[in-house]
Enzyme design. Sequence first.
Site, PDB file in Angstrom:
ATOM      1  N   LYS A 147      46.072  36.254   7.280  1.00  0.00           N
ATOM      2  CA  LYS A 147      45.797  36.976   6.025  1.00  0.00           C
ATOM      3  C   LYS A 147      44.344  36.681   5.652  1.00  0.00           C
ATOM      4  CE  LYS A 147      45.504  37.022   1.942  1.00  0.00           C
ATOM      5  NZ  LYS A 147      44.260  37.454   1.287  1.00  0.00           N
ATOM      6  N   GLU A 182      41.279  23.188   4.076  1.00  0.00           N
ATOM      7  CA  GLU A 182      39.824  22.995   4.006  1.00  0.00           C
ATOM      8  C   GLU A 182      39.371  23.623   2.703  1.00  0.00           C
ATOM      9  OE1 GLU A 182      37.893  24.388   7.548  1.00  0.00           O
ATOM     10  OE2 GLU A 182      39.092  23.086   8.812  1.00  0.00           O
ATOM     11  N   CYS A 211      30.983  25.866   2.238  1.00  0.00           N
ATOM     12  CA  CYS A 211      31.703  24.708   1.695  1.00  0.00           C
ATOM     13  C   CYS A 211      30.899  23.428   1.888  1.00  0.00           C
ATOM     14  CB  CYS A 211      33.053  24.603   2.372  1.00  0.00           C
ATOM     15  SG  CYS A 211      32.931  24.568   4.153  1.00  0.00           S
ATOM     16  N   GLU A 244      31.952  23.399  -8.393  1.00  0.00           N
ATOM     17  CA  GLU A 244      31.445  24.129  -7.227  1.00  0.00           C
ATOM     18  C   GLU A 244      31.001  25.524  -7.676  1.00  0.00           C
ATOM     19  OE1 GLU A 244      34.235  25.571  -4.213  1.00  0.00           O
ATOM     20  OE2 GLU A 244      32.923  24.755  -2.668  1.00  0.00           O
TER      21      GLU A 244
HETATM   22  P1  NAD Z   1      40.194  31.475  -2.486  1.00  0.00           P
HETATM   23  O1  NAD Z   1      40.968  30.214  -2.565  1.00  0.00           O
HETATM   24  O2  NAD Z   1      40.044  32.292  -3.714  1.00  0.00           O
HETATM   25  O3  NAD Z   1      40.836  32.459  -1.412  1.00  0.00           O
HETATM   26  C1  NAD Z   1      41.017  32.078  -0.061  1.00  0.00           C
HETATM   27  C2  NAD Z   1      42.166  32.847   0.527  1.00  0.00           C
HETATM   28  O4  NAD Z   1      43.366  32.466  -0.136  1.00  0.00           O
HETATM   29  C3  NAD Z   1      42.068  34.362   0.380  1.00  0.00           C
HETATM   30  O5  NAD Z   1      42.515  34.962   1.570  1.00  0.00           O
HETATM   31  C4  NAD Z   1      43.008  34.652  -0.768  1.00  0.00           C
HETATM   32  O6  NAD Z   1      43.543  35.942  -0.746  1.00  0.00           O
HETATM   33  C5  NAD Z   1      44.087  33.619  -0.519  1.00  0.00           C
HETATM   34  N1  NAD Z   1      44.908  33.274  -1.683  1.00  0.00           N
HETATM   35  C6  NAD Z   1      44.553  33.273  -2.985  1.00  0.00           C
HETATM   36  N2  NAD Z   1      45.605  32.905  -3.752  1.00  0.00           N
HETATM   37  C7  NAD Z   1      46.634  32.654  -2.915  1.00  0.00           C
HETATM   38  C8  NAD Z   1      47.973  32.228  -3.105  1.00  0.00           C
HETATM   39  N3  NAD Z   1      48.491  31.987  -4.312  1.00  0.00           N
HETATM   40  N4  NAD Z   1      48.757  32.064  -2.015  1.00  0.00           N
HETATM   41  C9  NAD Z   1      48.276  32.289  -0.781  1.00  0.00           C
HETATM   42  N5  NAD Z   1      47.015  32.705  -0.542  1.00  0.00           N
HETATM   43  C10 NAD Z   1      46.197  32.884  -1.594  1.00  0.00           C
HETATM   44  O7  NAD Z   1      38.784  31.072  -1.863  1.00  0.00           O
HETATM   45  P2  NAD Z   1      37.498  32.008  -1.672  1.00  0.00           P
HETATM   46  O8  NAD Z   1      36.899  32.227  -3.016  1.00  0.00           O
HETATM   47  O9  NAD Z   1      37.870  33.174  -0.823  1.00  0.00           O
HETATM   48  O10 NAD Z   1      36.564  31.048  -0.776  1.00  0.00           O
HETATM   49  C11 NAD Z   1      35.657  30.147  -1.285  1.00  0.00           C
HETATM   50  C12 NAD Z   1      36.249  28.742  -1.287  1.00  0.00           C
HETATM   51  O11 NAD Z   1      36.563  28.331   0.036  1.00  0.00           O
HETATM   52  C13 NAD Z   1      35.263  27.702  -1.794  1.00  0.00           C
HETATM   53  O12 NAD Z   1      35.912  26.807  -2.661  1.00  0.00           O
HETATM   54  C14 NAD Z   1      34.823  26.972  -0.518  1.00  0.00           C
HETATM   55  O13 NAD Z   1      34.339  25.678  -0.696  1.00  0.00           O
HETATM   56  C15 NAD Z   1      36.074  27.003   0.271  1.00  0.00           C
HETATM   57  N6  NAD Z   1      35.786  26.765   1.696  1.00  0.00           N
HETATM   58  C16 NAD Z   1      36.069  25.542   2.248  1.00  0.00           C
HETATM   59  C17 NAD Z   1      35.776  25.274   3.587  1.00  0.00           C
HETATM   60  C18 NAD Z   1      36.036  23.921   4.188  1.00  0.00           C
HETATM   61  O14 NAD Z   1      35.951  23.808   5.409  1.00  0.00           O
HETATM   62  N7  NAD Z   1      36.358  22.901   3.427  1.00  0.00           N
HETATM   63  C19 NAD Z   1      35.200  26.282   4.364  1.00  0.00           C
HETATM   64  C20 NAD Z   1      34.911  27.503   3.783  1.00  0.00           C
HETATM   65  C21 NAD Z   1      35.234  27.744   2.444  1.00  0.00           C
END
Ligand code: NAD
Length: 501
Positions: free
Chosen positions: A189, A264, A298, A395
Amino acid sequence: MSDLEANTAKLDGYLDRFTKVGIRNLIDGQDVAGTTSFETTSPVDDSLICSVARGTAGDVDAAAKAAAAAFPAWRDTPALERRNILHRIADLIVERAEEIALCECWDTGQAIRFMSKAALRGAENFRFFADKAPSARDGQNLQSTTLMNVTTRKPIGPVGVITPWNTPFMLSTWKIAPALAAGCTVVHKPAEFSPLTARILCEIAHEAGLPPGVWNLVNGFGEDAGRALTEHPAIKAIAFVGESRTGSMIMKQGADTLKRVHFELGGKNPIVVFEDADLERALDAAIFMIYSLNGERCTSSSRLLLQDGMADGFLKKLTARVNSIQVGNPLDPETEVGPLIHPEHLQKVVSYFDVAKQDGATIMAGGERVGDVGCYVRPTLFADASPNMRIAQEEIFGPVLTAIRFKDEAEALEIANGTQYGLTGYIWTNDLTRALRFSDQLEAGMIWVNSENVRHLPTPFGGVKASGIGRDGGDWSFEFYMEQKHVGFATGLHKIPRLGA
Ligand code: NAD
């Protein structure tokens, strides 16, 4: 014709198919249009890219069932054959690297100078885990006096992979390649803001000979498709990359079906520069780690900790460099910072400009939008920040750096460890014992000393505290996608306790 014009013309060719039919789900090897759809737009100029199938719980159910049905055959496919298919996927990624890079730029706003490498890194991820597939099930022989204890690893089953919108192509390959190498089947997804390259990647996998059902793609929103995936009983584990609070929701959603989770999550990573450091190199690294990839990474070094004695001179040079960063169309090879992913995220990042002023920080550079078309902000530097300000704790996930001063090592450590996060840390010093001491006490999953983040695939990747659970890379990925199995073989007639005898 300029490079920008040439890239724009090529992109138009690549987008044509998406414009015509939109982005469909791919379930059990079949295109599935979806009952409803949503529109995806480009942050470059707010224009419509195409419609995207909005996956429902029903679509997720079909995909999970396809992944469950395909699992036994994929698990039992000889490892060398799985390895070969994964290498073919890598070959096809390389063949389509330009298409992937240009589509990623348009969909996410990331600059082409970084995206062409991200596409190739995706291929490298497949090659790395392809070569590890033949040894994934290897175990140990742990002899005791009465038993020959043998361990082996088995793929856990169908897994859900949920990815964010920042460098979505690279991150998808990073999660899916080890799952397939381990022998798991996948339902992916991707993030709703960046669906293009996930579709290209899944097509490539099928073209490379991956059997139907092994890799299923369901687009849609977190609250419906994402949620349904985390709650589905056929899905044994969720590999998730995204925000910390989403991770927390996923853990709750997966509780009833006892999901294994790999998270992550977010970061507010410190770069700590001591007076004795090579300050020119530290400056380059500090700039690179927050302003590359639009700061939407991230591992970005979003907190700059500067020792008192050198802070003024460092900030002066930094301000000049930040003001010279090229903001522009991501398809232009000269561009260093492109637009942020989406108007919603733009609003979030821009809101911190007021927060910084209200909290009493100084805006040394940026602090404003660029134009009113697209999601552009000027690379921003906050100084005179104190460690408890929101700009030093939260963040922001944009090209926004918060500088904080410290007097000595103890204070630097307290500030560096003083957030909920613990993903990466960067230490700049030429004092070896200080580097050893500081890196030992810094609360982070990954630390680089006198270096920016240079990823080496055999090393563990992941965070502590609110930055994540679990590690990727090397053999650590297989620990997540596989179950350990122990079998004890009696080597003689040892005494068995006799009850009721
Ligand atoms: P997000 O958490 O808003 O969304 C990520 C994914 O989760 C999307 O596909 C979204 O549709 C899905 N999602 C949202 N709510 C959900 C739920 N209730 N159940 C299941 N899936 C759900 O994150 P974002 O804004 O897309 O990405 C940015 C974030 O990702 C930042 O916090 C960044 O630090 C983090 N990130 C971390 C790493 C790492 O390796 N630690 C790497 C890249 C990004």
